[in-house]
Write a protein that holds these residues in place. Structure first.
Motif, mmCIF file in Angstrom:
data_model
loop_
_atom_site.group_PDB
_atom_site.id
_atom_site.type_symbol
_atom_site.label_atom_id
_atom_site.label_comp_id
_atom_site.label_asym_id
_atom_site.label_seq_id
_atom_site.Cartn_x
_atom_site.Cartn_y
_atom_site.Cartn_z
ATOM 1 N N VAL A 274 33.430 -18.142 9.988
ATOM 2 C CA VAL A 274 33.578 -16.723 9.660
ATOM 3 C C VAL A 274 32.405 -15.954 10.259
ATOM 4 C CG1 VAL A 274 33.720 -15.039 7.790
ATOM 5 C CG2 VAL A 274 34.813 -17.281 7.535
ATOM 6 N N MET B 148 33.485 -10.689 -0.845
ATOM 7 C CA MET B 148 34.417 -10.977 0.246
ATOM 8 C C MET B 148 35.401 -9.815 0.320
ATOM 9 S SD MET B 148 36.963 -14.202 0.910
ATOM 10 C CE MET B 148 35.600 -15.292 1.275
ATOM 11 N N ASP C 98 40.475 -8.281 3.737
ATOM 12 C CA ASP C 98 40.979 -8.725 5.044
ATOM 13 C C ASP C 98 40.632 -10.188 5.295
ATOM 14 O OD1 ASP C 98 41.998 -6.217 5.540
ATOM 15 O OD2 ASP C 98 40.380 -5.605 6.873
ATOM 16 N N LEU C 99 39.403 -10.594 4.999
ATOM 17 C CA LEU C 99 39.018 -11.993 5.184
ATOM 18 C C LEU C 99 39.762 -12.880 4.201
ATOM 19 C CD1 LEU C 99 37.400 -14.312 6.393
ATOM 20 C CD2 LEU C 99 35.552 -13.752 4.775
ATOM 21 N N TYR C 100 39.868 -12.444 2.969
ATOM 22 C CA TYR C 100 40.569 -13.239 1.944
ATOM 23 C C TYR C 100 41.988 -13.574 2.417
ATOM 24 C CZ TYR C 100 42.244 -14.790 -2.584
ATOM 25 O OH TYR C 100 42.771 -15.540 -3.604
ATOM 26 N N GLY D 95 43.019 -13.446 5.539
ATOM 27 C CA GLY D 95 42.885 -14.225 6.766
ATOM 28 C C GLY D 95 42.630 -15.705 6.507
ATOM 29 N N LEU D 96 42.003 -16.024 5.372
ATOM 30 C CA LEU D 96 41.777 -17.421 4.995
ATOM 31 C C LEU D 96 43.010 -18.051 4.361
ATOM 32 C CD1 LEU D 96 38.156 -17.206 3.481
ATOM 33 C CD2 LEU D 96 38.829 -18.077 5.736
ATOM 34 N N THR E 39 32.674 -9.083 7.129
ATOM 35 C CA THR E 39 33.790 -9.797 6.513
ATOM 36 C C THR E 39 33.445 -10.232 5.101
ATOM 37 O OG1 THR E 39 32.985 -11.851 7.501
ATOM 38 C CG2 THR E 39 34.729 -10.659 8.687
ATOM 39 N N THR E 40 32.164 -10.510 4.891
ATOM 40 C CA THR E 40 31.684 -10.947 3.584
ATOM 41 C C THR E 40 30.186 -10.694 3.507
ATOM 42 O OG1 THR E 40 31.706 -12.796 2.007
ATOM 43 C CG2 THR E 40 31.296 -13.351 4.282
#
Length: 194
Positions: free
Chosen positions: A55, A69, A72-74, A76-77, A130-131
């Motif tokens: 990341v 977090m 969008d990242l959440y 995306g994971l 992202t985080t």
């Protein structure tokens, strides 16, 4: 009596060294600035392995007490909304606004061969990052960070290991944040031609 104690204390230190119980000393020197782009006041932005994914655009904020977090990242994971636990506290953004919280989730962060678990607060808000990792991650890893030196250092396997910041990415994040700011009213000095 103190003469008898000194050799014992020295023996104790030596036995700890032999057993590998002494941790290396963490610190920064001018040599750690080699490779940075001076002068700077850049935030420390790194790449970390979270839940098995590399990341980018992770802000290291040693002044924060929670890991954040962004949604969008959440997504995306490939994490599901039902994986979130309720989180009842209020979170305030850098601009002083209350942020919409989606919940909390415990995830792994791998740094080299070291893996720690931290609780992330998942928020639905814009961020160029992202985080954000904070004190809980730094403390779990036994790490210290330096924005000046653009590094995180942590003890592992009897050595000092490093995570090196990405100044170019940090500067891109700042540009993204500035470009997303709402336009402001002109100041009176501008209106008056000053």
């Amino acid at each position: 009596m103190s003469v008898a104690r000194l050799p014992m204390e020295a023996d104790d230190r030596e036995s700890k060294r032999v057993k590998g119980m002494v941790s290396p000393i963490l610190g920064f020197s001018d040599e750690d600035k080699v490779g940075t782009i001076p002068p700077h006041d850049d935030p420390l932005v790194v790449t970390l392995r979270i839940e098995g994914y590399d990341v980018r655009r992770v802000l290291v904020n040693q002044g924060s007490v929670v890991e954040v977090m962004y949604l969008d990242l959440y997504m995306g994971l490939k994490l599901r909304p039902e994986d979130l636990m309720a989180y009842d506290s209020i979170l305030v953004s850098f601009e002083g606004k209350t942020v919409t919280l989606k919940g909390q989730i415990r995830l792994t962060i791998q740094t080299g061969s070291d893996i720690v678990e931290v609780d992330f607060i998942v928020v639905d808000a814009y961020s160029p990052y992202t985080t954000i990792v904070a004190k809980p991650w730094l403390h779990a890893l036994g790490a210290v960070s330096s924005t000046l030196h653009q590094k995180v250092k942590y003890p592992s396997e009897g050595q000092v290991k490093e995570v090196i910041g990405d100044q170019a990415m940090a500067r891109q994040c700042i540009v993204f944040a500035i470009s997303r700011r709402p336009s402001t009213e002109p100041s009176t000095s501008i209106e008056n031609g000053l």
